[in-house]
Design a protein around this motif. Structure first.
Motif, PDB file in Angstrom:
ATOM      1  N   GLN A   1      35.927 -34.594 -16.812  1.00 27.60           N
ATOM      2  CA  GLN A   1      36.932 -34.122 -15.869  1.00 27.60           C
ATOM      3  C   GLN A   1      37.090 -35.099 -14.710  1.00 27.60           C
ATOM      4  O   GLN A   1      38.199 -35.328 -14.222  1.00 27.60           O
TER       5      GLN A   1
ATOM      6  N   THR B   1      43.860 -31.761  -9.885  1.00 28.46           N
ATOM      7  CA  THR B   1      43.461 -30.353  -9.809  1.00 28.46           C
ATOM      8  C   THR B   1      42.185 -30.065 -10.600  1.00 28.46           C
ATOM      9  O   THR B   1      41.505 -29.071 -10.347  1.00 28.46           O
ATOM     10  N   HIS B   2      41.839 -30.934 -11.551  1.00 27.41           N
ATOM     11  CA  HIS B   2      40.620 -30.720 -12.336  1.00 27.41           C
ATOM     12  C   HIS B   2      39.352 -30.940 -11.520  1.00 27.41           C
ATOM     13  O   HIS B   2      38.252 -30.648 -11.988  1.00 27.41           O
ATOM     14  N   VAL B   3      39.495 -31.454 -10.300  1.00 26.25           N
ATOM     15  CA  VAL B   3      38.317 -31.700  -9.467  1.00 26.25           C
ATOM     16  C   VAL B   3      37.595 -30.385  -9.142  1.00 26.25           C
ATOM     17  O   VAL B   3      36.401 -30.380  -8.840  1.00 26.25           O
ATOM     18  N   LYS B   4      38.318 -29.280  -9.219  1.00 30.75           N
ATOM     19  CA  LYS B   4      37.713 -27.981  -8.890  1.00 30.75           C
ATOM     20  C   LYS B   4      36.652 -27.564  -9.900  1.00 30.75           C
ATOM     21  O   LYS B   4      35.821 -26.697  -9.615  1.00 30.75           O
ATOM     22  N   HIS B   5      36.660 -28.172 -11.082  1.00 32.86           N
ATOM     23  CA  HIS B   5      35.694 -27.793 -12.113  1.00 32.86           C
ATOM     24  C   HIS B   5      34.364 -28.526 -11.979  1.00 32.86           C
ATOM     25  O   HIS B   5      33.433 -28.279 -12.742  1.00 32.86           O
TER      26      HIS B   5
ATOM     27  N   ASP C   1      30.868 -29.367 -10.209  1.00 37.14           N
ATOM     28  CA  ASP C   1      29.876 -28.692  -9.364  1.00 37.14           C
ATOM     29  C   ASP C   1      29.378 -29.684  -8.315  1.00 37.14           C
ATOM     30  O   ASP C   1      28.457 -30.469  -8.556  1.00 37.14           O
ATOM     31  N   TRP C   2      29.953 -29.637  -7.124  1.00 38.80           N
ATOM     32  CA  TRP C   2      29.632 -30.609  -6.082  1.00 38.80           C
ATOM     33  C   TRP C   2      28.296 -30.340  -5.421  1.00 38.80           C
ATOM     34  O   TRP C   2      27.816 -31.159  -4.613  1.00 38.80           O
TER      35      TRP C   2
ATOM     36  N   GLN D   1      31.746 -32.273 -17.076  1.00 31.93           N
ATOM     37  CA  GLN D   1      32.245 -32.509 -15.724  1.00 31.93           C
ATOM     38  C   GLN D   1      32.499 -33.992 -15.467  1.00 31.93           C
ATOM     39  O   GLN D   1      33.347 -34.346 -14.638  1.00 31.93           O
TER      40      GLN D   1
END
Length: 483
Positions: free
Chosen positions: A156, A403-407, A409-410, A153
């Motif tokens: 990413q 768009t890779h920010v969705k991967h 785990d915030w 992550q």
């Protein structure tokens, strides 16, 4: 493309071998045909041909430590030459429908992070060293160790940060965003347009280009970025002919006297392997090389695996056929990019367009590479594209990388905070290296305070220690009485 669709696209039985070329590239064996390979090669080229415009603009808009800028015509030649040669080599040596050209993001690192610290020749020398290191990592098998050292992550997040950085460069280059002069007596660093509002025809071209690009992307039009660049260049040429435009910046969109020209190879071979060590500190050089290696190595891995999976070429264990050769060629592409002054070259995710047209082998690369070779003689045509027509592509690329920010785990702060600092620091410090350093250091610190220090790979500890020295170099020099 779904597995079902892939199965439908392939013939139920391989057609008879058409000869030596068919057998060499395993065209029939992989359920493809010469027609599909040719269509795939054409689709890939027209999807990624924008790099012939963007790479010269990104590299040509920056100045090195001594105020020198690279010639746009020579950059077009260098970009096309390296893409042509390395795409063909990947096709013949790797037998994958995987085209190669100057890497977006990587060229931004070279232009805006490395070149200002040294000469262009020194900067390109670091790119060559980066490629050599990647090849060594492939040959020694250390790629697995390095891949395991950096949390997925966080990798990413690096891509997302570079995307924002590229988008910011696009806004600035087009004049949509500008720096507020210090004389204004304000703490606000940037503003809309040159005077707090948008003025002039060139900025209008940029705004229309952004709208056109995002509309084409939303419609999933193949070659959206290239279509936008060509269309807005034509619009810019018309505007320049009928309106009173004070300045377009680096490039004025005027119809050239000729479309075909002789390639200018003046930048090829213009690099210095070890000159950077004399211009800046060894620690800084090491971190710059590490940044290039990190960006190139992992981007290439993701692209190669992704394209191979899309083409249905992975084996039962999910491995890419001939991955050793493929990765080595990708590393060699970085060496060729530095030696040709075209910045680091790498595998292109746009190759998916060719796969979508049916390409399954390296034969498609012969078509794509051949078209890049043809582009060598079209420099006069390619050098009329103004920044305002090309910059919307940077915004589009920034979005795609974002768009890779969705991967990420915030909800897990131990990864979310380092990811955020990585993403935010890159555009805010105008430095990709600083963003990576902020992410690595914060990751190590948070893992340590949570009692999870053992989860941090020793390689990451070592790199973070280098970044600590990098950020604290001034007080360290003061304590040591040097500098």
């Amino acid at each position: 493309m779904s597995e079902t669709q892939k199965a439908v696209d392939r013939p139920s039985a391989a057609p008879p071998a058409a000869g030596g070329v068919d057998r060499f590239f395993r065209i029939s064996e992989r359920g493809s045909t010469f027609g599909r390979e040719i269509r795939g090669g054409l689709a890939t080229f027209f999807t990624m041909a924008y790099i012939l415009v963007l790479n010269p603009i990104i590299l040509g808009s920056a100045k090195d430590k001594f105020g020198h800028q690279l010639d746009t015509g020579q950059l077009v030649t260098a970009t096309a030459l390296v893409a042509c040669v390395m795409t063909v080599i990947m096709g013949v040596g790797g037998n994958l429908p995987l085209a190669i050209a100057a890497g977006l993001g990587l060229n931004a690192v070279v232009a805006f992070q490395i070149a200002p610290l040294m000469s262009w020749a020194d900067a390109m020398g670091l790119v060559v060293i980066e490629g050599v290191l990647i090849c060594v990592l492939v040959l020694t098998g250390l790629r697995e160790a390095i891949m395991n050292a950096i949390p997925r992550q966080l990798k990413q997040a690096i891509g997302v940060g570079i995307g924002l950085f590229i988008a910011f460069i696009g806004f600035v280059d087009a004049g949509f965003v500008s720096r507020i002069p210090d004389a204004a007596g304000t703490t606000v660093p940037v503003q809309l347009g040159a005077v707090g509002r948008l003025t002039g025809w060139p900025v209008l071209v940029f705004c229309l280009g952004v709208l056109l690009t995002i509309a084409l992307l939303a419609r999933k039009v193949k070659g959206a970025i290239l279509i936008s660049i060509v269309t807005m260049t034509v619009v810019a040429v018309v505007i320049d002919a009928v309106a009173d435009v004070k300045s377009w910046g680096l490039t004025t969109p005027e119809v050239p006297d000729k479309v075909v020209g002789t390639p200018d190879f003046g930048l090829v071979g213009h690099f210095s392997l070890f000159g950077a060590f004399g211009e800046t500190g060894a620690i800084t050089v090491v971190l710059l090389i590490f940044t290039l290696v990190l960006s190139d190595f992992f981007d290439a891995m993701g692209t190669i695996v992704g394209i191979s999976a899309e083409a249905g070429l992975l084996d039962e264990q999910g491995r890419v056929p001939g991955i050793g050769r493929v990765l080595f060629i990708d590393g060699a592409a970085a060496i060729a990019g530095g030696a040709g002054s075209a910045s680091s070259n790498t595998a292109y995710i746009e190759s998916a367009a060719g796969v979508g047209e049916g390409a399954r082998t390296g034969f498609a690369n012969l078509v794509t590479g051949g078209l890049f070779g043809l582009a060598l003689f079209l420099t006069p045509l390619l050098t009329i594209v103004p920044l305002q027509a090309a910059a919307p592509a940077l915004i589009a690329v920034g979005f795609l990388m974002m768009t890779h920010v969705k991967h990420i785990d915030w909800d897990r702060y131990e990864i979310a905070i380092p990811a955020f600092l990585t993403i935010a620091a890159m555009p805010f410090t105008y430095s990709i290296t600083d963003g990576i350093g902020a992410g690595f250091l914060s990751y190590v610190v948070i893992k340590t305070v949570l009692g999870k220090a053992r989860e941090v790979n020793w390689l990451l500890w070592g790199v973070s220690a280098l970044f600590l020295v990098y950020f604290a170099i001034d007080p360290v020099e003061q304590l040591l009485g040097v500098g």
